[in-house]
Design an enzyme around this catalytic site. Structure first.
Site, PDB file in Angstrom:
ATOM      1  N   ARG A 226       0.931   7.878   6.064  1.00 43.75           N
ATOM      2  CA  ARG A 226       0.025   7.047   6.865  1.00 43.75           C
ATOM      3  C   ARG A 226      -1.386   7.627   6.871  1.00 43.75           C
ATOM      4  O   ARG A 226      -2.378   6.892   6.889  1.00 43.75           O
ATOM      5  CB  ARG A 226       0.552   6.822   8.288  1.00 43.75           C
ATOM      6  CG  ARG A 226      -0.282   5.781   9.079  1.00 43.75           C
ATOM      7  CD  ARG A 226       0.442   5.196  10.266  1.00 43.75           C
ATOM      8  NE  ARG A 226       1.518   4.328   9.887  1.00 43.75           N
ATOM      9  CZ  ARG A 226       1.374   3.034   9.544  1.00 43.75           C
ATOM     10  NH1 ARG A 226       0.171   2.451   9.559  1.00 43.75           N
ATOM     11  NH2 ARG A 226       2.420   2.330   9.196  1.00 43.75           N
TER      12      ARG A 226
ATOM     13  N   SER B 118       0.840  -1.205   0.000  1.00 45.78           N
ATOM     14  CA  SER B 118       0.000   0.000   0.000  1.00 45.78           C
ATOM     15  C   SER B 118       0.871   1.248   0.000  1.00 45.78           C
ATOM     16  O   SER B 118       0.612   2.192  -0.762  1.00 45.78           O
ATOM     17  CB  SER B 118      -0.902   0.015   1.237  1.00 45.78           C
ATOM     18  OG  SER B 118      -1.750  -1.107   1.246  1.00 45.78           O
TER      19      SER B 118
ATOM     20  N   HIS C  52      -2.826   6.588   3.694  1.00 39.97           N
ATOM     21  CA  HIS C  52      -3.106   5.154   3.817  1.00 39.97           C
ATOM     22  C   HIS C  52      -4.440   4.917   4.539  1.00 39.97           C
ATOM     23  O   HIS C  52      -5.198   4.000   4.213  1.00 39.97           O
ATOM     24  CB  HIS C  52      -1.946   4.498   4.574  1.00 39.97           C
ATOM     25  CG  HIS C  52      -2.095   3.040   4.847  1.00 39.97           C
ATOM     26  ND1 HIS C  52      -2.369   2.546   6.101  1.00 39.97           N
ATOM     27  CD2 HIS C  52      -2.001   1.965   4.033  1.00 39.97           C
ATOM     28  CE1 HIS C  52      -2.435   1.219   6.035  1.00 39.97           C
ATOM     29  NE2 HIS C  52      -2.227   0.842   4.804  1.00 39.97           N
TER      30      HIS C  52
END
Lengths: 209, 209
Positions: free
Chosen positions: B40, B17, B43
């Site tokens: 993040r 990812s 994500h």
């Protein structure tokens, strides 16, 4: 820089937020039966993409409401979504929220089968006796496993909220659910999240008279 | 329609990812010290707006890391963010996560003072003895109250993660924090959320060697 705050009473903030969302949606037409769900997701994310991304199978919101009224339980793939779903509101009808992600037996099974905990936690849901709603906000592997279980006729959920977020098999997993024959509310594309899953569940819970 | 799944091992999904996120960011240059936090959050949301929205005061990530190393506790304004923050990782340094939103005394104080529970829960944090990080993912009123407490010198947080989401005073509350003199990580604009707050805390936790 002078910053001026809008003067809104605590009890009025949510109402005012929804008014602003309605204003900002402008000419955009939402199907009346899906409106509250879409607006609550936008309220949770401030992301107007959801006005286009959210897909509903025919009568999905009504089916969701009816299942809740009949005491359906909600199974989710994150502790965050579990924390976010209004459990008091759900308990009115006898429902509960389950998340098996932190269970040791699930971790064990996942390792044993070379799968994810999210996938293994779908299998654990087979043991539940109540009518089931799945609210998947994180793991596409949960949706993929659900699809398999549906095809094997091992499980027959009342509805699936399919809103995992991310980059690996997320788009595909949502497409699978939309082909599964089970009623769904899905956020097409990469976006979603446990906050979105919880917001959808809460929107339906709050819409029940 | 044939759907083809990408074959990625469970333990590799996150890595893959992040690779895709890096690819999709393309030419976009991120400051190296902020890169892990930004990635993040993307994500967690699949929303690339955060590559532009996230604002860091000078050295914010280092300051955050240092505070955690010194046993800082994290106070948040939602049970969802509390559920999402990696408490095991935080406990390595002696820190804990607190959320006072469901506390009866907070509900009582809020009613008494005509304020929100989020605001009252900031006052309750004054009783904590550990160094404090605030991670606000929902309520602008929490940020506004924090700003007041900072100006009254009643509180001196190590850092504020200011990422409430929404439509009433959200933008302004973030501007206030950026003027407060306290180190910050803020998502400018309307966007944010408890998932974003948790993702930022986890990114910093995971970056500590």
């Amino acid at each position: 820089m002078k910053i001026s705050l809008e003067n809104v009473l605590p009890g009025e903030i949510e109402k005012r937020s929804f008014e602003i969302i309605t204003q900002m949606l402008g000419e955009k037409k939402l199907k009346i039966e899906n409106e509250q769900v879409i607006k609550r997701v936008i309220h949770t994310t401030a992301d107007f993409d959801y006005a286009d991304n959210l897909c509903f199978s025919p009568g999905a919101v009504k089916i969701f409401e009816q299942a809740l009224r009949e005491g359906a339980c909600i199974v989710t793939d994150t502790q965050m979504a579990k924390a976010g779903i209004n459990k008091k509101s759900l308990a009115r009808f006898g429902g509960e929220v389950f998340c098996f992600m932190s269970d040791e037996d699930v971790a064990h099974k996942a390792k044993e089968n070379g799968t994810t905990r999210a996938s293994a936690s779908m299998d654990k849901a087979l043991n539940l006796q109540c009518p089931l709603i799945f609210a998947i906000g994180n793991a596409p592997t949960a949706l993929i496993r659900l699809y398999e279980l549906i095809k094997e006729e091992a499980i027959s959920p009342k509805l699936i909220v399919g809103v995992p977020v991310g980059f690996v098999n997320v788009i595909q997993s949502k497409e699978l659910i939309m082909q599964s024959g089970v009623p769904y509310i899905v956020a097409k594309g990469r976006k979603g999240g446990s906050n979105v899953a919880a917001a959808i569940c809460n929107a339906v819970l709050y819409s029940i008279k």
